[in-house]
Write a protein that holds these residues in place. Sequence first.
Motif, PDB file in Angstrom:
ATOM      1  N   PRO A   8       0.355  -1.431   0.149  1.00 51.51           N
ATOM      2  CA  PRO A   8       0.004   0.335  -0.182  1.00 51.51           C
ATOM      3  C   PRO A   8       0.940   0.970  -0.393  1.00 51.51           C
ATOM      4  CG  PRO A   8      -0.630  -1.366   1.939  1.00 51.51           C
ATOM      5  CD  PRO A   8       0.491  -1.784   0.986  1.00 51.51           C
ATOM      6  N   PHE A   9       0.485   1.799  -0.972  1.00 53.08           N
ATOM      7  CA  PHE A   9       1.044   3.082  -0.573  1.00 53.08           C
ATOM      8  C   PHE A   9       0.300   4.871   0.086  1.00 53.08           C
ATOM      9  CE2 PHE A   9       1.760   7.893  -2.597  1.00 53.08           C
ATOM     10  CZ  PHE A   9       3.125   8.007  -2.222  1.00 53.08           C
ATOM     11  N   MET A  94      -7.410   0.120   8.860  1.00 48.29           N
ATOM     12  CA  MET A  94      -5.989  -0.184   9.382  1.00 48.29           C
ATOM     13  C   MET A  94      -5.009  -1.113   8.620  1.00 48.29           C
ATOM     14  SD  MET A  94      -5.725   2.309  11.844  1.00 48.29           S
ATOM     15  CE  MET A  94      -4.585   1.047  13.164  1.00 48.29           C
ATOM     16  N   ASN A  95      -6.066  -1.695   8.203  1.00 46.72           N
ATOM     17  CA  ASN A  95      -5.271  -3.037   7.786  1.00 46.72           C
ATOM     18  C   ASN A  95      -3.943  -2.815   6.263  1.00 46.72           C
ATOM     19  OD1 ASN A  95      -6.847  -2.466   5.596  1.00 46.72           O
ATOM     20  ND2 ASN A  95      -6.697  -4.115   4.372  1.00 46.72           N
ATOM     21  N   ASN A  99       3.077  -2.900   6.639  1.00 45.80           N
ATOM     22  CA  ASN A  99       4.552  -3.128   5.056  1.00 45.80           C
ATOM     23  C   ASN A  99       3.438  -1.967   4.500  1.00 45.80           C
ATOM     24  OD1 ASN A  99       5.307  -5.382   6.339  1.00 45.80           O
ATOM     25  ND2 ASN A  99       3.413  -6.493   5.292  1.00 45.80           N
ATOM     26  N   SER A 100       3.084  -1.019   4.521  1.00 45.79           N
ATOM     27  CA  SER A 100       2.909   0.408   3.661  1.00 45.79           C
ATOM     28  C   SER A 100       3.898   0.804   3.376  1.00 45.79           C
ATOM     29  CB  SER A 100       2.101   1.855   3.811  1.00 45.79           C
ATOM     30  OG  SER A 100       1.889   1.810   5.627  1.00 45.79           O
ATOM     31  N   VAL A 121       6.108   7.778  14.640  1.00 45.28           N
ATOM     32  CA  VAL A 121       4.858   8.065  14.679  1.00 45.28           C
ATOM     33  C   VAL A 121       4.011   7.247  12.977  1.00 45.28           C
ATOM     34  CG1 VAL A 121       2.429   8.867  14.355  1.00 45.28           C
ATOM     35  CG2 VAL A 121       4.414   9.431  15.679  1.00 45.28           C
ATOM     36  N   ALA A 122       4.772   6.764  12.277  1.00 45.10           N
ATOM     37  CA  ALA A 122       4.357   6.260  11.035  1.00 45.10           C
ATOM     38  C   ALA A 122       4.403   4.901  10.422  1.00 45.10           C
ATOM     39  CB  ALA A 122       4.320   6.808   9.607  1.00 45.10           C
ATOM     40  N   ARG A 123       5.843   4.592  11.424  1.00 42.03           N
ATOM     41  CA  ARG A 123       5.936   3.175  11.863  1.00 42.03           C
ATOM     42  C   ARG A 123       5.705   2.527  12.898  1.00 42.03           C
ATOM     43  NH1 ARG A 123      10.019   0.762   9.175  1.00 42.03           N
ATOM     44  NH2 ARG A 123      10.078  -0.272  10.347  1.00 42.03           N
TER      45      ARG A 123
END
Length: 350
Positions: A8-9, A94-95, A99-100, A121-123
């Motif tokens: 996902p991006f 949320m999914n 791995n985005s 935060v993103a990780r």
Amino acid sequence: MYIENKRPFISLDLGTSNILAYVSGQGIVYNQPSLMAYDINQNKLVAIGQEAYEMIGKTNDNIRMVTPLVDGVIADLDAAKDLLEHIFDRLKMMNFWKNSVVVLACPSGVTELERDALKMVARDMGADLVVVEEEVKMSAIGAGVNIELPLGHLIIDIGGGTTDIAIISAGDIVLSKSIKVAGNYFNEEILKFVRAEYNIAVGIKTAENVKKNIGSLVKYPNERSMQIYGRDIVSGLPKEATVNSEEIRNVLLGAFGRITDLVIEVMENTPPELAGDILKQGIILCGGGALVRNADKYFHDIFQLPTKIAADPLNCVIEGTKAYEKIILKRIEEGFYKGTQETFLQTLKK
């Protein structure tokens, strides 16, 4: 050719005033004010985005208003996580974080330490690769500039918390400066003026409405006045007054003068060849501040350079991140991020 990305991006424009989120294949999934309202007694989130914005100035002592990101910097880490979780949980997405690949847009003045906090935060949300890019660079792409060409462009991105000014050429920023004079600052200056001139205390939303409705930087035909309501700072009673376009213009000109000074500073340090490009290409205005009436004419009159406002100034950053996805995917294939990501992962383990 680069291979199609299977992960996902996600891209985020982490603005002081608004948060915008884009998910590849879904489009812009969120575009609302960067505000949250918490019930202090229950430590519970009661409103977010537009709902929280409507509560400004109308809450009781049990409600705490929080802006997680101030000037592109995380002011409240827990609230920032809450914000992103609620955005994507509300959208049942949320999914998408797992791995985005995530692109975060932030002001040019943000330090490496602050960038790392944004990445954290993103990780924590499950992202695999997190790239932080300057808002002004994304704005240029979103405004339709081909930044890959060896051609100088001057971008002025007037957001909610900061104004970013940059010279962009050959795929990246050559020179940039940032100042905390932008939409919110304009509102504060209007609020101060009304208090000093009319002895009325008004809310920030009233000041913003005045800016939007009668604010201007150059005199225009059929100028009008606007009725405002607030509290008399002497008697404490409700009071009304009438402000006119000329008064508000003088307030805004003082604030924009500080932006102008910074533009001059950037120009003075611009390499001569790029200065020649800017003479022909002119200035591109992005961000909500570009919507102040006659902003383009103001900069044109001062610098005698062609000046245009981006087609969609409010969404330039997020539109730029959407276009940037192809560049990110190509760099992933070429192994561009491998070393930096491994280094980042090592720092997390320490």
